[in-house]
Scaffold this motif. Structure first.
Motif, PDB file in Angstrom:
ATOM      1  N   ASP A 198       0.772  -1.179  -0.024  1.00 60.52           N
ATOM      2  CA  ASP A 198       0.009   0.044  -0.038  1.00 60.52           C
ATOM      3  C   ASP A 198       1.001   1.235  -0.012  1.00 60.52           C
ATOM      4  O   ASP A 198       0.451   2.079  -0.734  1.00 60.52           O
ATOM      5  CB  ASP A 198      -0.764   0.157   1.050  1.00 60.52           C
ATOM      6  CG  ASP A 198      -0.216  -0.133   2.590  1.00 60.52           C
ATOM      7  OD1 ASP A 198       0.332  -1.272   2.663  1.00 60.52           O
ATOM      8  OD2 ASP A 198      -0.194   0.417   3.408  1.00 60.52           O
ATOM      9  N   ARG A 232       1.513   4.127  -2.897  1.00 55.90           N
ATOM     10  CA  ARG A 232       1.286   5.597  -2.584  1.00 55.90           C
ATOM     11  C   ARG A 232       2.296   6.326  -2.986  1.00 55.90           C
ATOM     12  O   ARG A 232       2.317   7.605  -3.584  1.00 55.90           O
ATOM     13  CB  ARG A 232       1.005   5.731  -0.965  1.00 55.90           C
ATOM     14  CG  ARG A 232      -0.463   5.354  -0.684  1.00 55.90           C
ATOM     15  CD  ARG A 232      -0.871   5.830   0.653  1.00 55.90           C
ATOM     16  NE  ARG A 232      -2.126   5.332   1.359  1.00 55.90           N
ATOM     17  CZ  ARG A 232      -2.123   4.051   2.159  1.00 55.90           C
ATOM     18  NH1 ARG A 232      -1.166   3.936   2.682  1.00 55.90           N
ATOM     19  NH2 ARG A 232      -3.324   3.563   2.466  1.00 55.90           N
ATOM     20  N   ASN A 264      -1.070   2.780 -10.108  1.00 51.08           N
ATOM     21  CA  ASN A 264      -2.121   1.684 -10.240  1.00 51.08           C
ATOM     22  C   ASN A 264      -1.831   0.617 -11.150  1.00 51.08           C
ATOM     23  O   ASN A 264      -2.171  -0.552 -10.706  1.00 51.08           O
ATOM     24  CB  ASN A 264      -3.524   2.565 -10.593  1.00 51.08           C
ATOM     25  CG  ASN A 264      -3.885   3.072  -9.205  1.00 51.08           C
ATOM     26  OD1 ASN A 264      -3.561   2.965  -8.154  1.00 51.08           O
ATOM     27  ND2 ASN A 264      -4.946   3.942  -9.486  1.00 51.08           N
ATOM     28  N   ALA A 293      -5.705   0.177   8.615  1.00 50.39           N
ATOM     29  CA  ALA A 293      -6.945   0.325   8.079  1.00 50.39           C
ATOM     30  C   ALA A 293      -7.565   1.785   8.173  1.00 50.39           C
ATOM     31  O   ALA A 293      -8.528   2.116   7.336  1.00 50.39           O
ATOM     32  CB  ALA A 293      -7.865  -0.604   8.240  1.00 50.39           C
ATOM     33  N   GLU A 294      -7.163   2.576   9.333  1.00 51.13           N
ATOM     34  CA  GLU A 294      -7.355   3.950   9.093  1.00 51.13           C
ATOM     35  C   GLU A 294      -9.176   3.795   9.725  1.00 51.13           C
ATOM     36  O   GLU A 294      -9.855   4.647   9.129  1.00 51.13           O
ATOM     37  CB  GLU A 294      -7.183   4.837   8.570  1.00 51.13           C
ATOM     38  CG  GLU A 294      -5.472   4.952   8.530  1.00 51.13           C
ATOM     39  CD  GLU A 294      -5.192   5.940   7.175  1.00 51.13           C
ATOM     40  OE1 GLU A 294      -5.727   5.900   6.348  1.00 51.13           O
ATOM     41  OE2 GLU A 294      -4.122   6.508   7.484  1.00 51.13           O
ATOM     42  N   ARG A 326     -11.342   1.860   8.852  1.00 50.86           N
ATOM     43  CA  ARG A 326     -12.397   1.162   7.634  1.00 50.86           C
ATOM     44  C   ARG A 326     -12.519  -0.304   8.230  1.00 50.86           C
ATOM     45  O   ARG A 326     -11.653  -0.849   9.062  1.00 50.86           O
ATOM     46  CB  ARG A 326     -11.642   1.016   6.423  1.00 50.86           C
ATOM     47  CG  ARG A 326     -11.706   2.361   5.775  1.00 50.86           C
ATOM     48  CD  ARG A 326     -11.161   2.370   4.259  1.00 50.86           C
ATOM     49  NE  ARG A 326      -9.431   2.230   4.725  1.00 50.86           N
ATOM     50  CZ  ARG A 326      -8.486   1.792   3.518  1.00 50.86           C
ATOM     51  NH1 ARG A 326      -9.048   1.578   2.616  1.00 50.86           N
ATOM     52  NH2 ARG A 326      -7.535   1.881   4.038  1.00 50.86           N
ATOM     53  N   TRP A 351      -5.710  -3.823  -0.522  1.00 53.58           N
ATOM     54  CA  TRP A 351      -6.791  -3.350  -0.218  1.00 53.58           C
ATOM     55  C   TRP A 351      -6.751  -1.879   0.400  1.00 53.58           C
ATOM     56  O   TRP A 351      -7.404  -0.859   0.176  1.00 53.58           O
ATOM     57  CB  TRP A 351      -7.951  -4.096   0.602  1.00 53.58           C
ATOM     58  CG  TRP A 351      -9.136  -3.833   1.309  1.00 53.58           C
ATOM     59  CD1 TRP A 351     -10.063  -3.482   0.704  1.00 53.58           C
ATOM     60  CD2 TRP A 351      -8.996  -3.154   2.676  1.00 53.58           C
ATOM     61  NE1 TRP A 351     -11.004  -2.979   1.668  1.00 53.58           N
ATOM     62  CE2 TRP A 351     -10.396  -2.668   2.883  1.00 53.58           C
ATOM     63  CE3 TRP A 351      -8.174  -3.144   3.697  1.00 53.58           C
ATOM     64  CZ2 TRP A 351     -10.706  -2.412   4.160  1.00 53.58           C
ATOM     65  CZ3 TRP A 351      -8.407  -2.570   4.834  1.00 53.58           C
ATOM     66  CH2 TRP A 351      -9.833  -1.987   5.021  1.00 53.58           C
ATOM     67  N   LEU A 352      -5.615  -2.056   1.238  1.00 53.16           N
ATOM     68  CA  LEU A 352      -5.198  -0.539   1.952  1.00 53.16           C
ATOM     69  C   LEU A 352      -5.098   0.491   1.021  1.00 53.16           C
ATOM     70  O   LEU A 352      -5.624   1.612   1.213  1.00 53.16           O
ATOM     71  CB  LEU A 352      -4.001  -0.999   2.911  1.00 53.16           C
ATOM     72  CG  LEU A 352      -4.070  -1.609   4.124  1.00 53.16           C
ATOM     73  CD1 LEU A 352      -2.512  -1.798   4.963  1.00 53.16           C
ATOM     74  CD2 LEU A 352      -4.984  -0.851   5.042  1.00 53.16           C
ATOM     75  N   SER A 402      -6.006   0.433  -2.537  1.00 48.31           N
ATOM     76  CA  SER A 402      -6.909   0.654  -3.385  1.00 48.31           C
ATOM     77  C   SER A 402      -8.375   0.642  -3.237  1.00 48.31           C
ATOM     78  O   SER A 402      -9.359   0.964  -3.944  1.00 48.31           O
ATOM     79  CB  SER A 402      -6.680  -0.835  -4.519  1.00 48.31           C
ATOM     80  OG  SER A 402      -7.294  -1.829  -3.760  1.00 48.31           O
ATOM     81  N   GLY A 403      -8.802   0.096  -1.732  1.00 50.63           N
ATOM     82  CA  GLY A 403      -9.863   0.022  -1.402  1.00 50.63           C
ATOM     83  C   GLY A 403     -10.882  -1.041  -1.960  1.00 50.63           C
ATOM     84  O   GLY A 403     -12.053  -1.287  -1.469  1.00 50.63           O
ATOM     85  N   GLU A 404     -10.322  -1.943  -2.673  1.00 53.11           N
ATOM     86  CA  GLU A 404     -10.994  -3.029  -3.132  1.00 53.11           C
ATOM     87  C   GLU A 404     -10.252  -4.281  -2.749  1.00 53.11           C
ATOM     88  O   GLU A 404      -9.211  -4.429  -2.983  1.00 53.11           O
ATOM     89  CB  GLU A 404     -11.050  -2.897  -4.792  1.00 53.11           C
ATOM     90  CG  GLU A 404     -11.586  -3.660  -5.517  1.00 53.11           C
ATOM     91  CD  GLU A 404     -11.519  -3.718  -7.218  1.00 53.11           C
ATOM     92  OE1 GLU A 404     -12.092  -4.427  -7.811  1.00 53.11           O
ATOM     93  OE2 GLU A 404     -10.814  -2.788  -7.492  1.00 53.11           O
ATOM     94  N   TRP A 405     -11.187  -5.312  -2.264  1.00 51.73           N
ATOM     95  CA  TRP A 405     -10.781  -6.605  -1.972  1.00 51.73           C
ATOM     96  C   TRP A 405     -10.553  -7.424  -3.219  1.00 51.73           C
ATOM     97  O   TRP A 405     -11.731  -7.753  -3.733  1.00 51.73           O
ATOM     98  CB  TRP A 405     -11.406  -7.386  -1.068  1.00 51.73           C
ATOM     99  CG  TRP A 405     -11.155  -8.438  -0.563  1.00 51.73           C
ATOM    100  CD1 TRP A 405     -11.472  -9.754  -1.193  1.00 51.73           C
ATOM    101  CD2 TRP A 405     -10.082  -8.957   0.337  1.00 51.73           C
ATOM    102  NE1 TRP A 405     -10.915 -10.834  -0.643  1.00 51.73           N
ATOM    103  CE2 TRP A 405      -9.656 -10.431   0.427  1.00 51.73           C
ATOM    104  CE3 TRP A 405      -9.172  -8.182   1.000  1.00 51.73           C
ATOM    105  CZ2 TRP A 405      -9.024 -11.054   1.005  1.00 51.73           C
ATOM    106  CZ3 TRP A 405      -8.469  -8.864   1.948  1.00 51.73           C
ATOM    107  CH2 TRP A 405      -8.217 -10.216   1.737  1.00 51.73           C
TER     108      TRP A 405
END
Lengths: 118, 164
Positions: free
Chosen positions: A54, A58, A70, B75-76, B78, B125-126, B128-131
């Motif tokens: 992650d 970023r 991405n 995950a802040e 989420r 996921w962290l 992209s927000g997508e699993w």
């Protein structure tokens, strides 16, 4: 040899070639190169400190933009997904997940993640 | 014993397998048929190092916890995907209604690699927000005017620990 903003950077393959001959005509080219080089070294040093895919995504986005970041990271995820589907995904201690197998690798068998927070 | 049914792997055998597999090499103990095993793992060279704890009682399902780092902090706030329990985080690694894991299977060849896989998708996921690891979730059953459904009957988090 390159000294400050002018000099000679000999080509390896072609005798007499000077990679930085244009710097001697316009010193701003040399300045721009060294500014770019310093930024590249700084960005790569920052990337090397990343902990986690992650953070890598970023930091890549900060350096190269969100779309290229991405694309690079999604490519990695897709490779893992494809290897998982074809039963060619393994895990090793030093490298984590790998495509194919290696000494002391353990195959990742088919599974279905479960749980209510999906 | 039912003829033709495979025998559960003894806890001592799980212990030896976990210890001898480099992927799960760590430390643990066996007490009164209960195994507890801790090891560190990283799903990729670019990933964090995670502290994992596996607990298992003879003939019951294994439980896998992520001890470190704190996944909730990462995950802040989420909601974490595919977990049974929140603190410490217990991972949902396989579908309990299938034969993906059975008591005669080796932990080091099932839940250990699945844990690496979960962590890989978690880090993706962290950001992209997508699993992207796929999976299922147990059906939610609501009160429908008198007919109380079988809420999460097969779900290990329903209070029962599934006896495989």
């Amino acid at each position: 040899m390159v000294h400050g903003s002018s000099g000679t950077l000999p080509g390896i393959l072609t005798a007499g070639e000077n990679f930085c001959e244009k710097w001697n005509r316009d010193s701003r080219r040399a300045q721009a190169f060294f500014a770019w080089h310093a930024k590249a070294v700084s960005d790569l040093s920052t990337l090397a400190t990343a902990h986690g895919l992650d953070e890598v995504r970023r930091l890549l986005a900060r350096v190269f933009g969100q779309m290229p970041a991405n694309k690079a990271m999604d490519c990695l995820t897709e490779r893992v997904g494809a290897a998982r589907t074809t039963n060619r995904l393994s895990v090793t201690r030093p490298a984590g997940l790998i495509v194919g197998t290696a000494n002391e690798a353990t195959l990742v068998r088919a599974n279905t993640f479960f749980g209510k927070d999906c | 014993m039912i003829i033709g049914q495979r025998k559960s792997l003894p806890m001592a055998q799980h212990y030896v397998n976990l210890k001898s597999n480099r992927v799960s090499a760590g430390d643990g103990h066996l007490r009164r048929g209960r195994l507890e095993w801790s090891y560190e793992t990283s799903p990729s060279p670019l990933s964090r190092v995670y502290g994992i704890r596996i607990e298992m009682q003879q003939d019951l399902s294994p439980e896998v916890f992520v001890e470190t780092p704190d996944l909730h902090l990462l995950a802040e706030g989420r909601r974490l995907p595919h977990v049974y329990q929140r603190n410490p985080v217990r991972l949902c690694l396989y579908h309990p209604g299938t034969t993906e894991w059975r008591p005669w299977m080796r932990l080091d060849q099932t839940v250990v690699p699945w844990t690496s896989l979960w962590l890989f998708y978690f880090e993706d996921w962290l950001a992209s927000g997508e699993w992207k690891g796929g999976g299922e979730h147990p059906p939610e059953t609501r009160y429908d005017g008198g007919n109380v459904g079988s809420r999460a009957a097969a779900h290990p988090d329903s209070g029962e620990r599934s006896r495989a």
